[in-house]
Design a protein around this motif. Structure first.
Motif, PDB file in Angstrom:
ATOM      1  N   SER A 217      -2.069  47.047  -1.869  1.00 34.09           N
ATOM      2  CA  SER A 217      -2.306  46.426  -2.962  1.00 34.09           C
ATOM      3  C   SER A 217      -1.922  47.431  -4.055  1.00 34.09           C
ATOM      4  O   SER A 217      -1.915  48.608  -4.190  1.00 34.09           O
ATOM      5  N   TRP A 218      -1.041  46.686  -5.251  1.00 33.47           N
ATOM      6  CA  TRP A 218      -0.294  47.468  -6.213  1.00 33.47           C
ATOM      7  C   TRP A 218      -1.398  48.041  -7.281  1.00 33.47           C
ATOM      8  O   TRP A 218      -1.916  47.066  -7.677  1.00 33.47           O
ATOM      9  N   ARG A 219      -1.596  49.204  -7.536  1.00 30.37           N
ATOM     10  CA  ARG A 219      -2.603  49.772  -8.518  1.00 30.37           C
ATOM     11  C   ARG A 219      -1.807  50.031  -9.745  1.00 30.37           C
ATOM     12  O   ARG A 219      -1.042  51.091  -9.850  1.00 30.37           O
ATOM     13  N   GLY A 220      -1.732  48.961 -10.660  1.00 30.52           N
ATOM     14  CA  GLY A 220      -1.170  48.877 -12.135  1.00 30.52           C
ATOM     15  C   GLY A 220      -0.904  47.872 -12.546  1.00 30.52           C
ATOM     16  O   GLY A 220      -1.291  46.617 -11.870  1.00 30.52           O
ATOM     17  N   ARG A 221      -0.097  47.729 -13.571  1.00 28.88           N
ATOM     18  CA  ARG A 221       0.184  46.370 -14.342  1.00 28.88           C
ATOM     19  C   ARG A 221       1.492  45.660 -13.423  1.00 28.88           C
ATOM     20  O   ARG A 221       1.333  44.413 -13.743  1.00 28.88           O
ATOM     21  N   GLY A 222       2.195  46.124 -12.753  1.00 21.40           N
ATOM     22  CA  GLY A 222       3.265  45.680 -12.134  1.00 21.40           C
ATOM     23  C   GLY A 222       4.716  46.372 -12.035  1.00 21.40           C
ATOM     24  O   GLY A 222       4.561  47.579 -12.512  1.00 21.40           O
ATOM     25  N   ALA A 223       5.727  45.837 -11.575  1.00 23.46           N
ATOM     26  CA  ALA A 223       7.051  46.462 -11.554  1.00 23.46           C
ATOM     27  C   ALA A 223       8.064  45.420 -12.094  1.00 23.46           C
ATOM     28  O   ALA A 223       7.760  44.230 -11.322  1.00 23.46           O
ATOM     29  N   THR A 224       9.031  45.687 -12.753  1.00 18.12           N
ATOM     30  CA  THR A 224      10.263  44.979 -12.775  1.00 18.12           C
ATOM     31  C   THR A 224      11.401  45.746 -12.566  1.00 18.12           C
ATOM     32  O   THR A 224      11.765  46.834 -13.191  1.00 18.12           O
ATOM     33  N   VAL A 225      12.348  45.408 -11.565  1.00 16.34           N
ATOM     34  CA  VAL A 225      13.427  46.270 -11.150  1.00 16.34           C
ATOM     35  C   VAL A 225      14.640  45.664 -11.275  1.00 16.34           C
ATOM     36  O   VAL A 225      14.746  44.382 -10.473  1.00 16.34           O
ATOM     37  N   ARG A 226      15.839  45.990 -11.824  1.00 17.67           N
ATOM     38  CA  ARG A 226      17.080  45.251 -11.970  1.00 17.67           C
ATOM     39  C   ARG A 226      18.155  45.925 -11.647  1.00 17.67           C
ATOM     40  O   ARG A 226      18.149  47.165 -11.901  1.00 17.67           O
ATOM     41  N   LEU A 227      19.076  45.336 -10.807  1.00 20.03           N
ATOM     42  CA  LEU A 227      20.062  45.928 -10.385  1.00 20.03           C
ATOM     43  C   LEU A 227      21.337  45.053 -10.720  1.00 20.03           C
ATOM     44  O   LEU A 227      21.459  43.986 -10.154  1.00 20.03           O
ATOM     45  N   VAL A 228      22.290  45.842 -11.678  1.00 20.65           N
ATOM     46  CA  VAL A 228      23.436  44.772 -11.788  1.00 20.65           C
ATOM     47  C   VAL A 228      24.311  44.319 -10.820  1.00 20.65           C
ATOM     48  O   VAL A 228      24.571  43.254 -10.550  1.00 20.65           O
ATOM     49  N   GLY A 281      -2.282  37.743  -3.577  1.00 25.31           N
ATOM     50  CA  GLY A 281      -1.789  37.769  -4.717  1.00 25.31           C
ATOM     51  C   GLY A 281      -2.115  38.946  -5.444  1.00 25.31           C
ATOM     52  O   GLY A 281      -3.067  39.708  -4.891  1.00 25.31           O
ATOM     53  N   GLY A 282      -1.778  39.146  -6.746  1.00 27.21           N
ATOM     54  CA  GLY A 282      -1.971  40.429  -7.472  1.00 27.21           C
ATOM     55  C   GLY A 282      -1.119  40.677  -8.484  1.00 27.21           C
ATOM     56  O   GLY A 282      -0.377  39.958  -9.120  1.00 27.21           O
ATOM     57  N   PRO A 283      -0.818  41.908  -8.926  1.00 26.85           N
ATOM     58  CA  PRO A 283       0.015  42.143  -9.965  1.00 26.85           C
ATOM     59  C   PRO A 283       1.593  41.858  -9.695  1.00 26.85           C
ATOM     60  O   PRO A 283       2.059  41.623  -8.711  1.00 26.85           O
ATOM     61  N   PRO A 284       2.102  41.049 -10.951  1.00 30.25           N
ATOM     62  CA  PRO A 284       3.584  40.552 -10.640  1.00 30.25           C
ATOM     63  C   PRO A 284       4.564  41.955 -10.381  1.00 30.25           C
ATOM     64  O   PRO A 284       4.625  43.011 -11.020  1.00 30.25           O
ATOM     65  N   LEU A 285       5.322  41.678  -9.373  1.00 25.41           N
ATOM     66  CA  LEU A 285       6.672  42.540  -9.015  1.00 25.41           C
ATOM     67  C   LEU A 285       7.903  41.512  -8.940  1.00 25.41           C
ATOM     68  O   LEU A 285       7.755  40.529  -8.516  1.00 25.41           O
ATOM     69  N   LYS A 286       8.660  42.206  -9.898  1.00 28.48           N
ATOM     70  CA  LYS A 286       9.962  41.203 -10.208  1.00 28.48           C
ATOM     71  C   LYS A 286      11.172  42.034  -9.730  1.00 28.48           C
ATOM     72  O   LYS A 286      11.226  43.249 -10.214  1.00 28.48           O
TER      73      LYS A 286
END
Length: 306
Positions: A217-228, A281-286
């Motif tokens: 389970s992700w310990r935190g608010r979440g993650a957003t990772v972008r790769l062009v 489910g849980g924190p959002p990972l994008k």
């Protein structure tokens, strides 16, 4: 997860793509400005005859909840790893190239980094021939030396709960076991995120990304990772819990399989866009890729399941 593809609104998809590329366009200009000092100059007729590599080490007490800012070299790797000590430890390998020992000595005074600590904020800022403002302060520095290739590879250890802000050029990146805020802007890179939590926002212009969650389970608010542009691989434990959105905005596809995935009802599934719930489910990972591919893999005993 069984793949169920339905049509989605083209207008909404185009709007998201435009918004994303507007966001990264500014970053592209910054990355280009950072590196053109090395790439714009004409390549020497022959490679520099001499190479010198020196190692510099810095350490200082750094408490939990502190902030680390890293401004990397135009070329060079950055590794940031959490450890159990309440201090920061920086090791930098500085590689210089020139035709004479005298030129190497001049470059050594310029191509380096500033280690600055102000209370709970530590800054590791690269200085060098790529920085026009920095070079204007120097008098009588030979212009011909600005074309000489150089790099700095950083290996940094920090307490786990430290906020990290990184600006990088071209080179490998690795982040392991950090649980604070991680902000990353990078140019061309093969990047690895080996994390269990935190608040992650990362944008990389081109290359590959491996995002590996090392907890169920992700310990935190979440993650957003972008790769062009490139390929992003997301490797997750078999019993992982999170809400996941993955999108390829222009050309490419989202692919792979994970036993814990189930389609969410709030968004349609297509070959270029997945919105799934992993486990409970849980924190959002994008995860977003402009052109390329997103591939999911299921971890089995710490390795992707074949």
């Amino acid at each position: 997860m069984r793949k169920i593809f339905t049509s989605s609104g083209k207008g909404a998809h185009a709007w998201r793509a435009s918004l994303f590329f507007a966001f990264v366009f500014t970053l592209a200009l910054c990355a280009f400005a950072q590196t053109k000092g090395q790439t714009k100059s004409a390549t020497p007729v022959a490679p520099p005859a001499l190479t010198r590599t020196t190692t510099r080490h810095e350490a200082r007490r750094l408490g939990y909840g502190s902030t680390l800012t890293i401004v990397g070299a135009p070329v060079g790797s950055i590794t940031v790893e959490a450890w159990s000590r309440d201090e920061i430890d920086v090791t930098a390998d500085i590689e210089l190239h020139a035709d004479t020992e005298e030129d190497l000595a001049l470059l050594a005074k310029v191509n380096s980094f500033v280690f600055d600590a102000d209370g709970s904020h530590v800054r590791v800022v690269t200085t060098g021939t790529h920085d026009r403002k920095f070079m204007k302060k120097l008098k009588n520095f030979p212009a011909r030396l600005s074309a000489m290739p150089w790099r700095i590879d950083y290996r940094i250890k920090v307490p786990a709960v430290v906020d990290v802000d990184v600006s990088a050029g071209r080179g490998a990146l690795s982040f392991k076991d950090i649980e604070g805020s991680l902000q990353l802007n990078a140019g061309e890179s093969d990047a690895t995120f080996d994390l269990a939590g935190g608040d992650v926002t990362a944008t990389i212009l081109s290359g590959t990304v491996l995002f590996r969650a090392n907890a169920e389970s992700w310990r935190g608010r979440g993650a957003t990772v972008r790769l062009v542009s490139g390929t992003m691989t997301i490797a997750l434990p078999a019993r992982f819990n999170a809400d996941i959105d993955a999108s390829v905005l222009h050309t490419g596809e989202v692919a792979g399989q994970h036993d814990a995935f189930a389609p969410r009802e709030d968004a349609p599934q297509t070959s270029r866009s997945w919105s799934v719930r992993a486990g409970a489910g849980g924190p959002p990972l994008k995860f977003e890729v402009g052109d390329g591919a997103i591939r999911f893999a299921q971890l089995s005993e710490g390795k992707p399941k074949q």
